[in-house]
Motif scaffolding. Structure first.
Motif, PDB file in Angstrom:
ATOM      1  N   SER A   6      10.450 -21.156  28.226  1.00  0.00           N
ATOM      2  CA  SER A   6       9.552 -20.497  28.544  1.00  0.00           C
ATOM      3  C   SER A   6       9.618 -18.791  28.826  1.00  0.00           C
ATOM      4  O   SER A   6       9.484 -17.547  27.560  1.00  0.00           O
ATOM      5  CB  SER A   6       7.914 -20.078  29.350  1.00  0.00           C
ATOM      6  OG  SER A   6       8.618 -19.799  30.514  1.00  0.00           O
ATOM      7  N   HIS A   7      10.823 -18.401  29.216  1.00  0.00           N
ATOM      8  CA  HIS A   7      11.234 -17.420  29.837  1.00  0.00           C
ATOM      9  C   HIS A   7      12.527 -16.741  28.735  1.00  0.00           C
ATOM     10  O   HIS A   7      13.308 -15.387  28.892  1.00  0.00           O
ATOM     11  CB  HIS A   7      11.982 -17.106  30.876  1.00  0.00           C
ATOM     12  CG  HIS A   7      13.337 -17.845  31.217  1.00  0.00           C
ATOM     13  ND1 HIS A   7      13.532 -18.856  30.663  1.00  0.00           N
ATOM     14  CD2 HIS A   7      14.490 -17.348  30.972  1.00  0.00           C
ATOM     15  CE1 HIS A   7      14.841 -19.187  31.389  1.00  0.00           C
ATOM     16  NE2 HIS A   7      15.676 -18.161  31.069  1.00  0.00           N
ATOM     17  N   VAL A   8      12.313 -17.144  27.066  1.00  0.00           N
ATOM     18  CA  VAL A   8      13.415 -16.682  26.189  1.00  0.00           C
ATOM     19  C   VAL A   8      12.778 -16.440  25.550  1.00  0.00           C
ATOM     20  O   VAL A   8      12.252 -17.305  25.216  1.00  0.00           O
ATOM     21  CB  VAL A   8      14.747 -18.203  26.142  1.00  0.00           C
ATOM     22  CG1 VAL A   8      15.876 -17.526  24.997  1.00  0.00           C
ATOM     23  CG2 VAL A   8      15.334 -18.308  27.426  1.00  0.00           C
ATOM     24  N   ASN A   9      12.888 -15.274  24.849  1.00  0.00           N
ATOM     25  CA  ASN A   9      12.311 -14.519  23.275  1.00  0.00           C
ATOM     26  C   ASN A   9      13.370 -14.537  22.726  1.00  0.00           C
ATOM     27  O   ASN A   9      13.841 -13.374  22.269  1.00  0.00           O
ATOM     28  CB  ASN A   9      11.510 -13.659  23.530  1.00  0.00           C
ATOM     29  CG  ASN A   9      10.408 -13.303  22.488  1.00  0.00           C
ATOM     30  OD1 ASN A   9       9.730 -14.089  22.744  1.00  0.00           O
ATOM     31  ND2 ASN A   9      11.233 -12.958  21.339  1.00  0.00           N
ATOM     32  N   LEU A  10      13.346 -15.140  21.381  1.00  0.00           N
ATOM     33  CA  LEU A  10      14.839 -15.186  20.431  1.00  0.00           C
ATOM     34  C   LEU A  10      14.048 -14.205  18.922  1.00  0.00           C
ATOM     35  O   LEU A  10      12.823 -15.051  18.691  1.00  0.00           O
ATOM     36  CB  LEU A  10      14.847 -16.605  19.758  1.00  0.00           C
ATOM     37  CG  LEU A  10      15.491 -17.598  20.524  1.00  0.00           C
ATOM     38  CD1 LEU A  10      16.157 -18.811  19.873  1.00  0.00           C
ATOM     39  CD2 LEU A  10      17.029 -16.910  20.728  1.00  0.00           C
ATOM     40  N   ASP A  11      13.612 -12.753  19.490  1.00  0.00           N
ATOM     41  CA  ASP A  11      12.880 -11.627  18.410  1.00  0.00           C
ATOM     42  C   ASP A  11      13.531 -11.787  17.112  1.00  0.00           C
ATOM     43  O   ASP A  11      12.167 -12.305  16.409  1.00  0.00           O
ATOM     44  CB  ASP A  11      14.035 -10.558  18.844  1.00  0.00           C
ATOM     45  CG  ASP A  11      12.805  -9.992  20.626  1.00  0.00           C
ATOM     46  OD1 ASP A  11      12.429 -11.046  20.867  1.00  0.00           O
ATOM     47  OD2 ASP A  11      12.768  -9.194  20.675  1.00  0.00           O
ATOM     48  N   GLN A  12      14.757 -12.008  16.615  1.00  0.00           N
ATOM     49  CA  GLN A  12      14.715 -12.249  15.093  1.00  0.00           C
ATOM     50  C   GLN A  12      15.924 -12.962  15.171  1.00  0.00           C
ATOM     51  O   GLN A  12      17.101 -12.758  15.603  1.00  0.00           O
ATOM     52  CB  GLN A  12      15.299 -10.607  14.198  1.00  0.00           C
ATOM     53  CG  GLN A  12      13.641  -9.752  14.454  1.00  0.00           C
ATOM     54  CD  GLN A  12      14.243  -8.391  13.918  1.00  0.00           C
ATOM     55  OE1 GLN A  12      15.362  -8.034  14.034  1.00  0.00           O
ATOM     56  NE2 GLN A  12      13.396  -7.749  13.823  1.00  0.00           N
ATOM     57  N   ILE A  13      15.946 -14.018  14.207  1.00  0.00           N
ATOM     58  CA  ILE A  13      17.386 -14.788  13.335  1.00  0.00           C
ATOM     59  C   ILE A  13      17.200 -14.481  12.654  1.00  0.00           C
ATOM     60  O   ILE A  13      16.052 -15.222  11.228  1.00  0.00           O
ATOM     61  CB  ILE A  13      17.043 -16.370  13.714  1.00  0.00           C
ATOM     62  CG1 ILE A  13      16.621 -16.505  15.769  1.00  0.00           C
ATOM     63  CG2 ILE A  13      17.506 -17.184  13.086  1.00  0.00           C
ATOM     64  CD1 ILE A  13      16.299 -17.666  15.530  1.00  0.00           C
ATOM     65  N   VAL A  14      18.092 -14.031  11.008  1.00  0.00           N
ATOM     66  CA  VAL A  14      18.597 -13.691  10.046  1.00  0.00           C
ATOM     67  C   VAL A  14      19.758 -14.939  10.076  1.00  0.00           C
ATOM     68  O   VAL A  14      20.120 -15.071  10.490  1.00  0.00           O
ATOM     69  CB  VAL A  14      18.715 -12.565   9.831  1.00  0.00           C
ATOM     70  CG1 VAL A  14      19.013 -12.943   8.337  1.00  0.00           C
ATOM     71  CG2 VAL A  14      17.902 -11.742  10.168  1.00  0.00           C
ATOM     72  N   LEU A  15      18.858 -16.181   8.639  1.00  0.00           N
ATOM     73  CA  LEU A  15      19.699 -16.708   8.082  1.00  0.00           C
ATOM     74  C   LEU A  15      20.199 -16.893   6.547  1.00  0.00           C
ATOM     75  O   LEU A  15      19.233 -17.019   5.854  1.00  0.00           O
ATOM     76  CB  LEU A  15      19.861 -18.203   9.334  1.00  0.00           C
ATOM     77  CG  LEU A  15      18.997 -18.682   8.263  1.00  0.00           C
ATOM     78  CD1 LEU A  15      18.563 -20.558   8.266  1.00  0.00           C
ATOM     79  CD2 LEU A  15      17.225 -18.885   9.151  1.00  0.00           C
ATOM     80  N   LYS A  16      20.985 -17.235   6.212  1.00  0.00           N
ATOM     81  CA  LYS A  16      21.442 -17.090   5.035  1.00  0.00           C
ATOM     82  C   LYS A  16      22.485 -18.274   4.353  1.00  0.00           C
ATOM     83  O   LYS A  16      23.520 -18.334   5.374  1.00  0.00           O
ATOM     84  CB  LYS A  16      22.052 -15.358   4.579  1.00  0.00           C
ATOM     85  CG  LYS A  16      21.277 -14.602   5.062  1.00  0.00           C
ATOM     86  CD  LYS A  16      22.181 -13.362   4.265  1.00  0.00           C
ATOM     87  CE  LYS A  16      23.143 -13.140   5.057  1.00  0.00           C
ATOM     88  NZ  LYS A  16      22.494 -11.886   5.738  1.00  0.00           N
ATOM     89  N   PRO A  17      22.679 -18.190   2.873  1.00  0.00           N
ATOM     90  CA  PRO A  17      23.988 -19.661   2.605  1.00  0.00           C
ATOM     91  C   PRO A  17      25.714 -18.628   3.195  1.00  0.00           C
ATOM     92  O   PRO A  17      25.212 -16.953   2.856  1.00  0.00           O
ATOM     93  CB  PRO A  17      23.670 -19.328   1.460  1.00  0.00           C
ATOM     94  CG  PRO A  17      22.104 -19.413   1.185  1.00  0.00           C
ATOM     95  CD  PRO A  17      21.722 -18.111   1.612  1.00  0.00           C
ATOM     96  N   ARG A  18      26.038 -18.993   2.943  1.00  0.00           N
ATOM     97  CA  ARG A  18      27.297 -18.298   2.597  1.00  0.00           C
ATOM     98  C   ARG A  18      28.452 -18.467   2.238  1.00  0.00           C
ATOM     99  O   ARG A  18      28.504 -17.066   1.737  1.00  0.00           O
ATOM    100  CB  ARG A  18      29.095 -19.414   3.281  1.00  0.00           C
ATOM    101  CG  ARG A  18      29.968 -19.521   3.739  1.00  0.00           C
ATOM    102  CD  ARG A  18      31.161 -20.250   3.765  1.00  0.00           C
ATOM    103  NE  ARG A  18      31.064 -21.113   2.415  1.00  0.00           N
ATOM    104  CZ  ARG A  18      32.225 -22.555   3.086  1.00  0.00           C
ATOM    105  NH1 ARG A  18      32.227 -22.604   3.463  1.00  0.00           N
ATOM    106  NH2 ARG A  18      32.492 -23.254   1.302  1.00  0.00           N
TER     107      ARG A  18
END
Length: 247
Positions: free
Chosen positions: A224-236
């Protein structure tokens, strides 16, 4: 709706196919009771039966539908704002106002309606999580895509603003921005034109819905103390919204 008080509840919008369906399956496998919402109730009921969840009709563009959906939920620990989509691919000079209204109602105001309605329950959970599926279109623009990219920019700003407004509250917020994912997305954008939709992914190996669902599952499993603000994922094979390596 009868759910054990010890079982965390996850809500997934736009869950009748694609990323939403895959996310519902992933969260169910992690021990959540998943409430799936979308307009195609027949698909939802099949999915809910397979994952031990609950299917409820939901049209995020309709105030009454959102109110009815959210009113029956006893608690909410995780909200995945996944409902959205694109309509058309036209330059600004040829913009279709109906397409723009649909995109803004679905992506922006739809996310606002559901999030606003469920915020009290997410806070009350003591450890809430809001995941909003935006797009790399929330970070860039491309020719003929202004309707969709502007809507995704707006949806992302809504989510990012909420991150600061909820600071100090027991709610985490994660924005997940996928690139090209082969789902029904392009089929919807091109009004069911299968040949045109297929060309979007021609010559590349795109992401699939499960790739995004795996990221949602990872986010939901963080302490609960970990906030992953933004994650960008794309194909190779993809460098930007309009730049691909095609074989």
């Amino acid at each position: 709706m009868t759910i054990s008080p010890d079982t965390p509840v996850a809500v997934v919008t736009g869950a009748s196919s694609g990323i939403g369906e895959a996310t519902a399956r992933t969260l169910a496998s992690q021990g959540f009771h998943v409430v799936v919402g979308a307009r195609r109730l027949d698909r939802l009921e099949t999915l809910a039966g397979e994952i031990g969840g609950t299917a409820l009709a939901l049209d995020v563009t309709d105030d009454d539908s959102v109110a009815a959906f959210t009113a029956v939920l006893p608690r909410v620990d995780v909200l995945v704002n996944n409902a959205g989509g694109a309509k058309g691919l036209a330059p600004v000079a040829d913009a279709d106002f109906d397409d723009w209204r649909w995109m803004w109602e679905t992506n922006v105001l739809g996310t606002l309606r559901v999030t606003k309605a469920l915020l009290p329950k997410l806070v009350a959970s003591g450890d809430g999580l809001i995941v909003t599926i935006t797009s790399i279109a929330a970070f860039e623009h491309y020719d003929n895509g202004s309707g969709y990219t502007s809507a995704k920019h707006a949806e992302a700003v809504l989510h990012r603003t909420l991150r600061g407004e909820l600071l100090g509250q027991p709610v985490r917020l994660t924005e997940i921005a996928p690139g090209a994912v082969e789902t029904e997305f392009s089929l919807v954008r091109f009004d069911g034109d299968e040949a045109r939709a297929a060309k979007v992914y021609e010559g590349i190996t795109p992401l699939v819905a499960q790739d995004v669902a795996d990221v949602v599952g990872f986010v939901a499993s963080r302490p609960s103390h970990v906030n992953l603000d933004q994650i960008v994922l794309k194909p190779r094979d993809q460098a930007s919204g309009s730049r691909f390596h095609r074989s």
